[in-house]
Write an enzyme that holds these catalytic residues in place. Structure first.
Site, PDB file in Angstrom:
ATOM      1  NE  ARG A  13      31.634  37.769  31.304  1.00  0.00           N
ATOM      2  CZ  ARG A  13      32.694  37.107  31.516  1.00  0.00           C
ATOM      3  NH1 ARG A  13      33.453  36.948  30.962  1.00  0.00           N
ATOM      4  NH2 ARG A  13      32.427  36.118  32.500  1.00  0.00           N
ATOM      5  CG  ASN A  64      35.355  33.818  30.383  1.00  0.00           C
ATOM      6  OD1 ASN A  64      35.170  34.286  31.277  1.00  0.00           O
ATOM      7  ND2 ASN A  64      35.669  32.377  30.246  1.00  0.00           N
ATOM      8  CG  ASP A  85      37.944  28.369  34.836  1.00  0.00           C
ATOM      9  OD1 ASP A  85      38.560  29.208  34.114  1.00  0.00           O
ATOM     10  OD2 ASP A  85      37.250  28.597  35.989  1.00  0.00           O
TER      11      ASP A  85
END
Length: 343
Positions: free
Chosen positions: A146, A148, A252
Site C-alpha cells: 500500500r 504510505n 518517520d
C-alpha cells in the site's frame, strides 16, 4: 503534610496546563551536547485523538493543515483561524495515506489508498467527501503493498512510496516497498526510483538535494536530483544508530526549514529531531508529549510554527494521538508545493 499536599496540587496543576494549554521548555545541552531548545512552547490543538494520525501538509492558501488517520481512513483539516479541526470520510476509500494538495483545485486531493492513487473532492467542512476517479493502479503484482508516504517536489511532481501490508507480516523485516515518481497525468506513467524498501516515510527537498527515510533502515538518505526528477548518488546523511545499535525509536515523517535543516518525527521516540545536513549533527531535540510522533510540517501565517501529528496506538493514554503546535523555535519553513495534475 500540608507541604506535601501543596506539592501534589502544584504537580497536578502543571500536568493540566501542559496537556490543555501547552508548556514551555527552556534550552539546555544534554551530556552528549545536543541542544534541546532555546525556548519553545508546545500546545495541544483541538483535534480527534487519532490511532494513526500522519502525513501533514500545510496549505498556505487556506491557512489549514491537512492530515490523515491512516487506518480509520479519515481526512482532517485543522483551520488555523478558527482553531478547529474538521474531518471527513469517503466511501470505498480505505486506508488513506498520503494526502496531496492539487494546484488550482482547492477542493480536490490526491490520496493513496491501498496500491492506488485516487482523486477525491472535499469542501473542507462536510462529513462526507466524494470519490472522483482513480489516477493510477499499481496492478495485481503489487496487491501486497500500500502507499504510505508521498510529497510534491518544487516542480509539482509527486513522489510516493509503498510498503508491504501490515496484515502480511512484520513490516520492519520485509523489503517489498518501492519509491515512485508520478508526473501528474491521469493514467500516466509511474517511474520507479528505488526498490528494496521496508517502510516509505519522510520526504523533503532542500539545498538542491532530496532527503528520504525508509523507517526500518534507521537512517536519513540524501540524493542528487536530475532535471527529469530521477535520483542519483545515494548516500546516508544521518544514521540513527548509537554504537551500531538501534536507539529504540525510528525516523518517520520529515520536513525542513528555510535554512535547510531537517525536522524528523520519531516513532516511539517522543520527540522531533532537528538535523543539520551540512554538519550531519542533531542540533535540537523537541520533546513531544506522546510516544509515537508521526509527521511534521511548518505552518501558521508566518510559517514559523511546527505542527506535529501523533498516534495513540499501543494503548497509549491521551494526549497521544493529538495534534500539537510548537512555537518559539526561531525558524521558518517554506510553502509546500502542490501537485500539478492534468487530464
Amino acid at each position: 503534610m500540608a507541604a506535601v499536599g501543596l506539592i501534589a496540587f502544584c504537580l497536578l496543576a502543571l500536568m493540566y496546563m501542559v496537556y490543555h494549554f501547552g508548556y514551555s521548555k527552556v534550552g539546555f545541552a544534554d551530556a552528549g551536547g545536543v541542544v534541546m531548545a532555546a525556548q519553545y512552547t508546545i500546545q495541544q490543538l483541538p483535534s480527534p485523538l487519532a490511532p494513526l494520525g500522519a502525513k501533514t501538509v500545510w496549505d498556505v492558501d487556506s491557512q489549514s493543515l491537512y492530515y490523515v488517520d491512516i487506518n480509520v481512513a479519515s481526512i482532517h483539516r485543522y483551520d488555523y483561524a478558527e482553531n478547529k479541526t474538521y474531518s471527513t470520510k469517503i466511501d470505498g476509500v480505505s486506508p488513506i495515506a498520503p494526502i496531496i494538495l492539487v494546484q488550482g483545485k482547492p477542493d480536490q486531493f490526491v490520496l493513496g489508498t491501498g496500491n492506488k492513487l485516487v482523486l477525491v473532492s472535499w469542501n473542507g467542512r462536510s462529513e462526507k467527501g466524494t470519490f472522483v476517479k482513480t489516477l493510477y493502479d499499481l496492478g495485481e503484482s503489487q496487491k501486497h503493498v500500500r502507499f504510505n508516504e508521498g510529497k510534491v517536489d518544487p516542480k509539482g511532481r509527486l513522489y510516493a512510496g509503498t510498503m508491504q501490508l501490515e496484515t502480511l507480516g512484520d513490516i520492519f523485516q520485509q523489503k517489498e516497498g518501492k519509491l515512485y515518481r508520478f508526473d501528474g497525468k491521469a493514467g500516466g506513467e509511474f517511474h520507479m526510483l528505488k526498490d528494496g524498501i521496508s517502510i516509505s516515510n519522510g520526504l523533503t527537498w532542500t539545498n538542491n538535494k532530496f532527503y528520504y527515510i525508509d523507517t526500518a533502515a534507521l537512517d536519513v538518505k540524501e540524493f542528487d536530483v536530475l532535471e527529469n526528477g530521477d535520483l542519483q548518488n545515494e548516500t546516508i546523511l544521518f544514521d540513527f544508530r548509537v554504537d551500531g545499535k538501534g536507539p529504540g525509536y525510528f525516523g518517520d515523517g520529515m520536513t525542513h526549514d528555510e535554512d535547510g535543516n531537517l525536522y524528523v518525527a520519531t516513532w516511539a521516540g517522543s520527540k522531533v529531531m532537528k538535523i543539520n545536513p551540512r554538519t550531519k549533527k542533531v542540533e535540537q531535540e523537541i520533546a513531544i508529549p506522546a510516544k509515537f510522533v508521526t509527521s511534521v510540517a511548518f505552518g501558521g501565517p508566518q510559517l514559523d510554527e511546527l505542527l506535529v501529528t501523533t498516534a495513540h496506538t499501543d494503548n497509549q493514554a491521551p494526549p497521544a494521538g493529538a495534534l500539537f503546535k510548537v512555537t518559539g523555535l526561531g525558524v521558518k519553513g517554506q510553502p509546500m508545493p502542490k501537485m500539478v495534475l492534468s487530464g
